[in-house]
Scaffold this active site. Structure first.
Site, PDB file in Angstrom:
ATOM      1  N   ASP A 245     -93.331  -9.373  47.271  1.00  0.00           N
ATOM      2  CA  ASP A 245     -94.651  -9.985  47.419  1.00  0.00           C
ATOM      3  C   ASP A 245     -94.698 -10.856  48.671  1.00  0.00           C
ATOM      4  O   ASP A 245     -93.690 -11.475  49.050  1.00  0.00           O
ATOM      5  CB  ASP A 245     -94.992 -10.848  46.202  1.00  0.00           C
TER       6      ASP A 245
ATOM      7  N   ASP B  79    -117.288  -6.001  51.960  1.00  0.00           N
ATOM      8  CA  ASP B  79    -115.934  -6.475  52.224  1.00  0.00           C
ATOM      9  C   ASP B  79    -115.930  -8.019  52.177  1.00  0.00           C
ATOM     10  O   ASP B  79    -116.797  -8.654  52.777  1.00  0.00           O
ATOM     11  CB  ASP B  79    -115.539  -5.954  53.611  1.00  0.00           C
TER      12      ASP B  79
ATOM     13  N   ASP C  39    -114.934   0.137  53.904  1.00  0.00           N
ATOM     14  CA  ASP C  39    -115.927  -0.417  54.820  1.00  0.00           C
ATOM     15  C   ASP C  39    -117.321  -0.491  54.217  1.00  0.00           C
ATOM     16  O   ASP C  39    -118.253  -0.962  54.878  1.00  0.00           O
ATOM     17  CB  ASP C  39    -115.997   0.441  56.097  1.00  0.00           C
TER      18      ASP C  39
ATOM     19  N   GLY D  72    -100.365  -8.374  46.391  1.00  0.00           N
ATOM     20  CA  GLY D  72     -98.992  -7.894  46.201  1.00  0.00           C
ATOM     21  C   GLY D  72     -98.848  -6.411  45.958  1.00  0.00           C
ATOM     22  O   GLY D  72     -97.748  -5.950  45.624  1.00  0.00           O
TER      23      GLY D  72
ATOM     24  N   ASP E 264    -108.856   5.462  63.248  1.00  0.00           N
ATOM     25  CA  ASP E 264    -109.809   4.368  63.163  1.00  0.00           C
ATOM     26  C   ASP E 264    -110.550   4.215  64.495  1.00  0.00           C
ATOM     27  O   ASP E 264    -109.935   4.257  65.570  1.00  0.00           O
ATOM     28  CB  ASP E 264    -109.071   3.076  62.814  1.00  0.00           C
TER      29      ASP E 264
ATOM     30  N   GLU F  90    -112.637   8.791  62.269  1.00  0.00           N
ATOM     31  CA  GLU F  90    -113.684   7.951  61.685  1.00  0.00           C
ATOM     32  C   GLU F  90    -114.847   7.881  62.673  1.00  0.00           C
ATOM     33  O   GLU F  90    -114.904   7.011  63.538  1.00  0.00           O
ATOM     34  CB  GLU F  90    -113.159   6.540  61.402  1.00  0.00           C
TER      35      GLU F  90
END
Length: 735
Positions: free
Chosen positions: A232, A612, A568, A290, A471, A500
């Protein structure tokens, strides 16, 4: 008057102010309404030619979904809108009169999907053909209608051939015929000679066959499952040194401060709507939960039971943020996700279970923590990596002031200081470098390019993944993507490259660049607007879908990533406002449509989430205690299984069919089966026309062939062998 519908989908998270201005508003800004993450406006305009722009958070930008542009006389462009009066339909006689002035080669186009497999596309005037046929010495193959563009209907046929290909095209309309040959158009076939094409001259555009058979499942790694608490986030990395302490009790963070922290309760999602350390309306962008690769590995059986066979990961490399688009090193796995060895083992196990892996990569920018950028911050122009970025001023102030404006110091993505843009072309500034296609017209930044290309080999060979999701690739030079594709296909020929692109993407979907794109413009947006929000008509919906089908070659259409939501956008169930039936209808269309269906993690259990970061909630592993989640997941599993069992869904022809008002009907046709899909989006029962001999694969219909409101039926018809016309190879017959 001419009805015009404008829509804008923001490329960045958070709250936005979106307006529209044009000469039809006297350049006054009209606000757009935000519905389900899409900003829209519909107005009536008198016939004419208009210029306009969107105004997004104060930035004036053209409409990327409109290819028609004109100079704004200030170094930029305006979008151009042509609002036309309804015209009288063009007649056959009009066409005959116009054809001598038309270049015949503009009506057809070839694509090559493998060594000997080809597609021939033919564009023709709307509603002026009953049949269109490909004629050769041995074949007479009827074209199938696939879509439309602003001027023409688009038809296609698939065939297998080698060498020189000689053909004519016959257009049949109301007992009248017209032939296209080498000399152009003629009413008599014998008056024109065949067109001859050397098929070897057609560029090979190979796309992996496995993509069309895929059910894609997108995982945001930090939020799917925490399988190993020992890795974590502990925020001991150097870049968290000044941002891992909360503000004093009762105080808010100042605007320039960040507080990175781990949420100890996996089910605590309150901060994703409202940060406890920020003023009202600001969510917590800096929380971690985590999630890791060990968690995904533990849940592979869950995914297999659902029916998925491709995992699309958001970035996995080391980075400061929870989303990882701000890379600190492209040649690494974030240690809080997995070690390199653990990632390699995971990929092997996934492959053994029949699951492929694709990775999100952001090559437009790095993070401010990226090793080359840090070297520049420290050494300035003396750094060997100085020209990897577009620097304007140095040194950076220490500490950064509350009003720090990164764009005064370096080029960065949307003005975000954490994401400095990479500098590909040493001769051109950003973004001018992006439009260059011919590398000979660029001054490539060779060390940067070599480093980025080396990441292809590391991820495909060393880690073993199966492709890349790119991206913001429209903000990277075309010539770089040509180099990238060559390297990817050399290293792993059946790797998938999907970009994208939120708008029309013909210039990227080609043998030089991408196999396909995320189908925002011609799938997600129209499906959400029609099935869920009900803000466009059936005619507009079909037009948008058919426009997309008319743009790309057939084998690329089969590889389009058809999504209903992503990291997104707001989640589909949030936009549906809990209406399970509308969600199901949208998913039925998705699973029965041409292209590869995409599922954003948790959509299959009706997870909610707004903008988001609320759309990035941790997966609800208590879903079995929620009846709605159980219902929706069982439905997803059923419809996925149905798609995988019938090749017509992932390899067959698509066509809309006549249907009653408020209903949609379409055909999927394969070599041995026709599948009819009917969806009733209205609140009243509709009567549909279906054959009696069909087998119902999904849904119910009564003896009067009535379809209940907000429901669907899927019907299968076997194709008789003597009438079958294979789509993947032509049937040789005598003329």
């Amino acid at each position: 008057m001419s009805y015009q519908h404008f829509s804008y989908s923001p490329l960045t998270a958070g709250k936005h102010t979106v307006g529209l201005a044009g000469d039809f508003t006297s350049w006054e800004i009209i606000p757009l309404d935000e519905i389900g993450g899409i900003y829209t406006l519909s107005i009536d305009l008198p016939p004419g030619v208009y210029q306009y722009k969107f105004i997004v958070d104060g930035n004036w930008i053209p409409d990327e979904n409109n290819p028609h542009q004109v100079s704004d006389n200030f170094g930029g462009v305006n979008s151009l809108l042509i609002a036309e009066e309804e015209k009288e339909e063009v007649t056959w006689e009009d066409i005959i009169a116009q054809l001598p002035n038309k270049a015949p080669e503009k009506f057809y186009q070839f694509f090559r999907s493998s060594v000997n497999n080809y597609e021939l596309r033919f564009s023709w005037y709307p509603k002026l053909a009953e049949t269109i046929n490909l004629l050769t010495e041995s074949w007479n193959i009827e074209f199938k209608r696939i879509g439309q563009n602003p001027l023409y209907e688009v038809f296609y046929c698939l065939f297998k051939q080698t060498g020189i290909f000689s053909f004519r095209i016959k257009i049949q309309y109301k007992n009248k015929a017209l032939y296209l040959g080498a000399e152009g158009f003629s009413k008599m076939e014998e008056d024109i000679s065949p067109i001859k094409i050397n098929l070897k001259d057609i560029p090979l555009f190979a796309i992996p066959d496995w993509v069309s058979r895929s059910i894609i499942y997108q995982i945001f790694p930090d939020r799917f499952c925490n399988g190993n608490i020992d890795n974590d986030p502990d925020f001991n990395e150097w870049y968290y040194a000044d941002c891992k302490e909360p503000p004093p009790d009762g105080e808010n963070l100042s605007p320039e401060k960040e507080y990175y922290h781990l949420v100890s309760d996996w089910n605590d999602i309150s901060g994703l709507k409202q940060s406890p350390w920020q003023k009202k309306g600001i969510p917590d962008f800096f929380s971690f939960y985590g999630g890791d690769i060990a968690g995904v590995r533990q849940k592979l059986d869950y995914l297999l039971d659902l029916g998925i066979n491709v995992i699309y990961f958001n970035p996995l490399w080391q980075a400061k943020s929870n989303h990882k688009y701000d890379s600190a090193d492209y040649h690494s796995i974030d240690p809080h996700f997995a070690t390199t060895e653990e990632m390699m083992d995971f990929v092997k196990i996934a492959h053994q279970k029949g699951i492929r892996i694709i990775l999100d990569v952001a090559f437009n920018h790095t993070g401010e923590t990226f090793w080359a950028f840090r070297d520049c911050v420290e050494k300035g122009p003396q750094s060997p990596y100085w020209n990897w970025y577009d620097w304007k001023k140095w040194p950076l102030p220490k500490p950064l002031p509350p009003d720090f404006n990164p764009k005064e110091y370096y080029q960065c993505w949307w003005g975000i200081k954490d994401m400095p843009d990479l500098n590909y072309d040493l001769a051109l500034p950003h973004p001018d470098e992006n439009a260059v296609r011919d590398i000979r017209k660029a001054r490539p930044n060779a060390p940067l390019v070599d480093y980025l290309i080396s990441t292809v080999r590391w991820w495909l060979i060393d880690i073993g993944i199966d492709g890349f999701r790119l991206d913001v690739p429209d903000e990277v030079p075309f010539w770089f993507w040509e180099l990238f594709r060559k390297e990817v296909k050399k290293v792993k020929p059946d790797a998938w490259i999907v970009g994208e692109i939120w708008h029309e993407a013909r210039q990227w979907v080609s043998p030089l660049y991408f196999d396909s794109v995320m189908n925002y413009a011609f799938f997600k947006t129209p499906v959400i607007e029609f099935f869920v929000l009900n803000i466009i008509s059936k005619e507009e919906f079909c037009q948008k879908i058919e426009t997309g089908l008319g743009l790309y070659p057939f084998h690329s259409l089969k590889a389009m990533m058809n999504l209903l939501g992503s990291h997104d956008t707001p989640r589909i169930f949030e936009i549906c406002r809990g209406n399970v039936q509308r969600l199901k209808l949208a998913v039925i269309f998705q699973m029965c449509f041409i292209g590869a269906p995409h599922i954003y993690y948790g959509d299959e259990i009706a997870m909610e989430g707004g903008k988001d970061p609320d759309n990035r909630r941790p997966f609800n592993w208590n879903w079995e205690n929620n009846p709605v989640a159980c219902e929706v997941r069982a439905f997803y599993k059923q419809i996925i299984s149905l798609r995988k069992a019938h090749p017509a869904f992932w390899d067959g022809h698509f066509a809309f069919l006549p249907a009653p008002e408020n209903a949609i009907a379409f055909l999927r046709e394969g070599d041995s089966e026709k599948i009819l899909v009917f969806l009733n989006l209205g609140l009243d029962t509709v009567t549909i026309s279906i054959p009696d001999e069909g087998e119902i694969l999904f849904g119910n219909i009564d003896t009067k062939k009535q379809l209940q409101p907000l429901s669907a039926v899927i019907l299968s018809l076997l194709v008789q062998p003597e009438n079958a016309v294979p789509l993947q190879k032509s049937e040789k017959v005598k003329k």
